[in-house]
Design a protein around this motif. Structure first.
Motif, PDB file in Angstrom:
ATOM      1  N   ALA A   1     -41.557 -75.930  69.231  1.00 19.68           N
ATOM      2  CA  ALA A   1     -41.196 -74.759  70.028  1.00 19.68           C
ATOM      3  C   ALA A   1     -40.820 -75.213  71.433  1.00 19.68           C
ATOM      4  N   VAL A   2     -39.719 -74.706  71.933  1.00 19.42           N
ATOM      5  CA  VAL A   2     -39.203 -75.086  73.248  1.00 19.42           C
ATOM      6  C   VAL A   2     -39.329 -73.897  74.181  1.00 19.42           C
ATOM      7  N   SER A   3     -40.031 -74.095  75.276  1.00 18.49           N
ATOM      8  CA  SER A   3     -40.155 -73.058  76.298  1.00 18.49           C
ATOM      9  C   SER A   3     -39.215 -73.378  77.442  1.00 18.49           C
ATOM     10  N   MET A   4     -38.451 -72.390  77.868  1.00 20.96           N
ATOM     11  CA  MET A   4     -37.528 -72.561  78.984  1.00 20.96           C
ATOM     12  C   MET A   4     -37.962 -71.656  80.124  1.00 20.96           C
ATOM     13  N   ILE A   5     -38.136 -72.251  81.287  1.00 21.23           N
ATOM     14  CA  ILE A   5     -38.539 -71.475  82.455  1.00 21.23           C
ATOM     15  C   ILE A   5     -37.659 -71.852  83.627  1.00 21.23           C
TER      16      ILE A   5
END
Length: 557
Positions: free
Chosen positions: A472-476
């Motif tokens: 899972a890739v979180s982008m902030i």
């Protein structure tokens, strides 16, 4: 009957009762019998075979070592008192006829009331369960994921642990060579309290203060191990192998660790040190006559003895590796992996990483396989970011940065072999060019989320042929850094490096708090030239290799 004949009969009856008592003493466990025998040998002034392994150097006042091991730190009155284990043996031989109140009069003053109750209960349990089978605590019931140990959490250290610390402190204060920090008692040592919290969590521990273990740290570790042994034996467990294996880089450090463990002998904890200072044949003979709870050894000598089957370390429950820098210089890091293979199950592991460089990372990763606790009172960047790899890529264009960012993510996924899910964080800007990155990752099957909750990708999670899920890739956004728990992420990618060095250091020292596999990827172009000099300084401070492309960018700028 004449008076002389009556006297002879009384002597015969006394000798007969002694023989009966000796037979009854065989009902106790092997560990209790060994402690009783050790007490009798020490009181009679006889030396054991294994004591030669832990010898001290002769002095002008004692050239033949005649007085070695006779300078007990207890007072003369304590020596004259009846040993606690003999009280327990007498109560067992009389099958419980002696009352508990009578035995309290003969106990040493060192034991507090609560620990006395524990010892009596342990003795009764040993008498009741004399025929029980031995159980190795590092098996499935004890150390798989450390779940059982984690369930033993308490609000504060036990009184028995404080008792062990006080015994060590009272003994070592008689030795002028040891100076305690600011004359504070051991039980209020700040490092020790933090260690106990990490140990109670059930996780492995990585100590990154940048130095090898000190007297205070050794005292807390061995006292915690002794407390664990006491609680497990109270529950009915027994040990077939040493509980604690303390690996040290040199003979001098082995002697230092054993000097801290020696005061615990009066509490039933026996320690043996193995090092090249004694003949291996003598050490083999000594190991056949004792079953130590603590084993302190250099890696080379231990591997040699294990290969000869002189000692069994398969049931070790707590492994401490100290002085990785000295071990790496001596070429002993590979030996640590060989020793680890002889230990079955998953023992609790404590590693003192005093190297803080890239060379020690593979050794630490081989020793610490699961979730960890980082322990350090040193606030330096190198200490807080130990075992986190910094990867700096120099790119010529923005498109190259995006392409390399995707390649890095694919490489991370292909090389992730652990069963635990991998969490990746992208720190991005607000430019529209990142929409291309999102669409590309969606096409590859990655699950993308914005921040920590809101899902922006509606593409189904893809499964590979082997059943693995893509991470899972979180982008902030850069402005959201303060709202994200960075310690949960093993991989952080900064494709557009327009952050300040302060923000970079904050990410570096906050990420991967529970793993030793953290990687921080950064991409720089000519526009980031003002930060290159400081970036090189951080890499050198952390003992990591500076890419030649980064040095060239610094020179050209």
């Amino acid at each position: 009957m004449a008076k002389g004949d009556d006297s002879v009969m009384r002597k015969k009856n006394k000798a007969r009762r002694k023989k009966l008592n000796k037979k009854d003493s065989s009902n106790v466990s092997a560990r209790v019998a060994a402690i009783i025998a050790a007490k009798k040998r020490r009181l009679s002034g006889k030396r054991r075979k294994c004591q030669g392994m832990c010898f001290s150097l002769p002095t002008p006042d004692d050239p033949f070592n005649d007085q070695h091991d006779k300078n007990d730190f207890q007072t003369t009155k304590a020596k004259k008192r009846k040993p606690l284990q003999e009280d327990r043996n007498a109560s067992l031989s009389k099958k419980g006829t002696k009352s508990e109140n009578n035995t309290k009069e003969d106990r040493p003053k060192l034991m507090p009331e609560k620990s006395i109750t524990y010892t009596d209960n342990e003795g009764k349990k040993s008498a009741a369960n004399s025929g029980r089978t031995e159980i190795q605590l590092n098996g499935k019931n004890f150390a798989n994921g450390h779940k059982e140990q984690a369930s033993e959490n308490m609000d504060c250290p036990s009184k028995y642990l404080i008792l062990c610390l006080n015994a060590i402190e009272n003994a070592l204060r008689h030795d002028d060579t040891y100076k305690f920090e600011q004359e504070k008692p051991l039980f209020v040592n700040s490092w020790g309290i933090e260690f106990w919290k990490c140990y109670s969590s059930g996780k492995d521990i990585l100590e990154t203060s940048g130095s090898s273990s000190t007297i205070e740290q050794i005292a807390w570790m061995v006292s915690t191990a002794a407390d664990t042994i006491a609680r497990k034996e109270k529950e009915g467990y027994s040990f077939t192998s040493p509980f604690l294996l303390f690996l040290v880089p040199s003979q001098a450090k082995a002697v230092k660790v054993r000097s801290v463990c020696k005061p615990l002998k009066s509490l039933g904890i026996h320690t043996v040190s193995l090092h090249p200072g004694a003949a291996i044949a003598h050490q083999i003979n000594g190991l056949t006559s004792c079953e130590p709870e603590f084993l302190v050894s250099t890696p080379e000598r231990l591997l040699e003895l294990v290969s000869l089957r002189a000692i069994d370390i398969s049931g070790v429950s707590l492994l401490v590796a100290d002085g990785l820098e000295s071990l790496s210089k001596g070429g002993s890091l590979s030996i640590l992996n060989s020793i680890r293979q002889y230990i079955s199950g998953k023992p609790r592991t404590v590693v003192f990483d005093d190297c803080l460089s890239y060379a020690s990372i593979p050794a630490v990763q081989n020793l610490l396989l699961g979730s960890i606790c980082r322990l350090s009172l040193n606030q330096s960047v190198a200490s807080q970011s130990a075992c986190i790899i910094q990867s700096i890529n120099v790119c010529t264009s923005e498109e190259e940065k995006l392409l390399k960012g995707i390649q890095v993510l694919d490489h991370v996924y292909d090389n992730h072999l652990h069963s635990e899910p991998l969490k990746v964080l992208y720190v991005i800007g607000k430019d529209s060019k990142f929409q291309k990155l999102v669409s590309t990752l969606n096409f590859k099957g990655y699950s993308i989320s914005s921040g920590s909750n809101r899902i922006v990708s509606h593409v189904k999670k893809s499964l590979e042929a082997d059943g693995r899920k893509r991470p899972a890739v979180s982008m902030i956004d850069k402005d959201q850094m303060s709202t994200v728990e960075l310690g949960e992420y093993e991989v952080i990618i900064i494709p557009d490096f327009i952050l300040s060095i302060e923000n970079y250091v904050e990410i570096l020292t906050s990420m991967a708090r529970h793993t030793v596999n953290g990687v921080l990827h950064s991409f720089m172009t000519k526009e980031d030239a003002p930060h290159v000099g400081q970036m090189i300084g951080i890499l050198e401070q952390c003992g990591q290799v500076v890419p030649e492309a980064l040095r060239d960018l610094c020179l050209t700028s």
